[in-house]
Write a protein that holds these residues in place. Structure first.
Motif, PDB file in Angstrom:
ATOM      1  N   LEU A  48      35.406  42.557  48.197  1.00  0.00           N
ATOM      2  CA  LEU A  48      36.629  41.486  48.186  1.00  0.00           C
ATOM      3  C   LEU A  48      37.677  42.341  47.580  1.00  0.00           C
ATOM      4  N   GLU A  49      38.721  42.363  48.522  1.00  0.00           N
ATOM      5  CA  GLU A  49      40.071  42.916  47.932  1.00  0.00           C
ATOM      6  C   GLU A  49      40.940  42.004  47.749  1.00  0.00           C
ATOM      7  N   LEU A  50      41.681  42.204  46.521  1.00  0.00           N
ATOM      8  CA  LEU A  50      42.723  41.365  45.950  1.00  0.00           C
ATOM      9  C   LEU A  50      43.826  42.120  46.050  1.00  0.00           C
ATOM     10  N   GLU A  51      44.652  41.399  46.675  1.00  0.00           N
ATOM     11  CA  GLU A  51      46.291  41.628  46.814  1.00  0.00           C
ATOM     12  C   GLU A  51      47.327  40.668  46.013  1.00  0.00           C
ATOM     13  N   HIS A  52      48.435  41.247  45.428  1.00  0.00           N
ATOM     14  CA  HIS A  52      49.110  40.454  44.774  1.00  0.00           C
ATOM     15  C   HIS A  52      50.771  40.681  45.102  1.00  0.00           C
ATOM     16  N   TYR A  53      51.484  40.217  44.564  1.00  0.00           N
ATOM     17  CA  TYR A  53      53.011  40.417  44.935  1.00  0.00           C
ATOM     18  C   TYR A  53      53.688  40.691  43.536  1.00  0.00           C
ATOM     19  N   PRO A  54      53.660  42.249  42.998  1.00  0.00           N
ATOM     20  CA  PRO A  54      53.831  42.675  41.947  1.00  0.00           C
ATOM     21  C   PRO A  54      55.311  42.268  41.573  1.00  0.00           C
ATOM     22  N   VAL A  83      43.027  42.787  40.234  1.00  0.00           N
ATOM     23  CA  VAL A  83      43.374  42.884  41.573  1.00  0.00           C
ATOM     24  C   VAL A  83      42.697  44.337  42.331  1.00  0.00           C
ATOM     25  N   GLY A  84      42.741  44.637  43.523  1.00  0.00           N
ATOM     26  CA  GLY A  84      42.156  45.611  43.820  1.00  0.00           C
ATOM     27  C   GLY A  84      40.930  45.188  44.531  1.00  0.00           C
ATOM     28  N   LEU A  85      39.930  46.327  44.457  1.00  0.00           N
ATOM     29  CA  LEU A  85      38.485  46.237  45.225  1.00  0.00           C
ATOM     30  C   LEU A  85      37.570  45.608  44.042  1.00  0.00           C
ATOM     31  N   LEU A  86      36.996  44.472  44.414  1.00  0.00           N
ATOM     32  CA  LEU A  86      35.827  43.923  43.812  1.00  0.00           C
ATOM     33  C   LEU A  86      34.432  43.531  44.560  1.00  0.00           C
ATOM     34  N   ALA A  87      33.354  43.558  43.708  1.00  0.00           N
ATOM     35  CA  ALA A  87      31.898  43.005  44.314  1.00  0.00           C
ATOM     36  C   ALA A  87      31.663  41.859  43.734  1.00  0.00           C
ATOM     37  N   PRO A  88      30.655  41.180  44.373  1.00  0.00           N
ATOM     38  CA  PRO A  88      30.086  40.005  44.217  1.00  0.00           C
ATOM     39  C   PRO A  88      29.372  40.241  42.502  1.00  0.00           C
ATOM     40  N   GLY A  89      29.820  39.164  41.738  1.00  0.00           N
ATOM     41  CA  GLY A  89      29.370  39.425  40.422  1.00  0.00           C
ATOM     42  C   GLY A  89      30.161  39.755  39.492  1.00  0.00           C
ATOM     43  N   ASP A  90      31.390  40.433  39.851  1.00  0.00           N
ATOM     44  CA  ASP A  90      32.215  41.073  39.231  1.00  0.00           C
ATOM     45  C   ASP A  90      33.278  39.935  38.648  1.00  0.00           C
ATOM     46  N   PRO A  91      33.817  39.828  37.351  1.00  0.00           N
ATOM     47  CA  PRO A  91      34.541  39.004  36.667  1.00  0.00           C
ATOM     48  C   PRO A  91      35.882  39.242  37.538  1.00  0.00           C
ATOM     49  N   ILE A  92      36.679  38.035  37.956  1.00  0.00           N
ATOM     50  CA  ILE A  92      37.943  38.456  38.427  1.00  0.00           C
ATOM     51  C   ILE A  92      39.175  37.760  37.610  1.00  0.00           C
ATOM     52  N   LYS A 124      42.903  36.823  48.636  1.00  0.00           N
ATOM     53  CA  LYS A 124      41.602  37.445  48.881  1.00  0.00           C
ATOM     54  C   LYS A 124      41.449  37.875  50.361  1.00  0.00           C
ATOM     55  N   ARG A 125      40.934  39.292  50.346  1.00  0.00           N
ATOM     56  CA  ARG A 125      40.401  39.436  51.684  1.00  0.00           C
ATOM     57  C   ARG A 125      39.172  39.872  51.468  1.00  0.00           C
ATOM     58  N   GLU A 126      38.205  39.342  52.351  1.00  0.00           N
ATOM     59  CA  GLU A 126      36.766  39.779  52.297  1.00  0.00           C
ATOM     60  C   GLU A 126      36.221  40.496  53.271  1.00  0.00           C
ATOM     61  N   ARG A 127      35.208  41.251  53.011  1.00  0.00           N
ATOM     62  CA  ARG A 127      34.429  42.149  53.855  1.00  0.00           C
ATOM     63  C   ARG A 127      33.123  41.733  54.136  1.00  0.00           C
TER      64      ARG A 127
ATOM     65  N   VAL B  91      48.282  30.635  48.697  1.00  0.00           N
ATOM     66  CA  VAL B  91      47.476  31.609  47.895  1.00  0.00           C
ATOM     67  C   VAL B  91      46.101  31.361  47.519  1.00  0.00           C
ATOM     68  N   THR B  92      45.393  32.452  47.304  1.00  0.00           N
ATOM     69  CA  THR B  92      43.831  32.383  46.977  1.00  0.00           C
ATOM     70  C   THR B  92      43.260  33.001  46.040  1.00  0.00           C
ATOM     71  N   GLY B  93      43.862  33.268  45.038  1.00  0.00           N
ATOM     72  CA  GLY B  93      43.548  33.912  43.646  1.00  0.00           C
ATOM     73  C   GLY B  93      42.405  33.081  42.919  1.00  0.00           C
TER      74      GLY B  93
END
Lengths: 149, 94
Positions: A48-54, A83-92, A124-127, B91-93
């Protein structure tokens, strides 16, 4: 700082301890940790990649925390979102609320999450095995936020 | 409205496109000329006239969020030269 956006992991217990430290009026500490699931809409999620609006992200989270403090009888509120690259199970995401009593602490924690889900600029952008895709917003999240109006 | 700049200097706002919308439009940001004060809705309508993905992605029925200077905004929200206007999907956070 009551609000942080970071790529690295967080230590939920250490954050809760720090928020409570030295405040002997606190009778309740509520900690919520959101984690990445391995399945969404029936497809396995690899990463999962998380983008945000700094700039807006910090402002939006601060506004939500301020509103929680105004609405509920709480002592401290802390929010950390990764934010950034995360994997299943990771705290978000982490929300910690300290209060004199559990009722307002529970409510404030839920309020922060419900508002964060609809107002904080994260995407969130999923692979998956089917390819990459942007996660669609859920109507249930809008309804959860509406309950607080 | 006071115009401190000479007429030859165009007033601009910064437009920002995020997440899926950035990919669909093929643009992350741009300088956008405005003639004095305008609104979020007026900018959206003008962008739509570019056609193609702009027309479909910014169509009235599409779920779209807008922020002016980092605060969530609506179609009626005023926009002045120097402002930053961001367009993005729901948004989807969390």
């Amino acid at each position: 700082m009551s609000v942080r956006v970071q790529t690295g992991p967080f230590d939920a217990q250490a954050e809760a301890d720090a928020l409570r430290a030295g405040d002997l009026e606190v009778g309740a500490v509520v900690t919520f940790v959101g984690t990445v699931r391995d399945l969404n809409d029936g497809d396995a999620v690899a990463t999962l990649e998380l983008e945000h609006y700094p700039g807006m992200t910090e402002k939006a989270l601060t506004t939500i925390v301020d509103e929680a403090r105004a609405r509920f009888d709480v002592r401290g509120v802390r929010v950390i979102h990764r934010v950034g690259l995360l994997a299943p199970g990771d705290p978000i995401v982490l929300v910690v609320v300290t209060g004199r009593h559990r009722g307002d602490a529970f409510d404030a924690c839920r309020f922060v999450m419900d508002y964060l889900k609809t107002r904080a600029p994260f995407w969130k952008r999923e692979r998956t095995p089917e390819g990459e895709r942007w996660v669609e917003a859920r109507a249930a999240d809008d309804e959860a936020a509406e309950r607080w109006r | 409205m006071m115009r401190g700049a000479p007429d030859s200097q165009v007033s601009v706002v910064r437009l920002v496109y995020l997440a899926r919308l950035r990919e669909a439009l093929g643009a992350s940001h741009e300088r956008y000329a405005v003639d004095g004060a305008t609104t979020v809705g007026a900018i959206r309508e003008t962008l739509r006239t570019r056609g193609g993905a702009w027309e479909s992605e910014l169509a009235p029925g599409r779920a779209l969020r807008v922020a002016v200077n980092h605060d969530l905004a609506t179609a009626d929200t005023p926009v002045a030269p120097g402002d930053e206007v961001a367009f993005f999907p729901p948004v989807t956070g969390g």
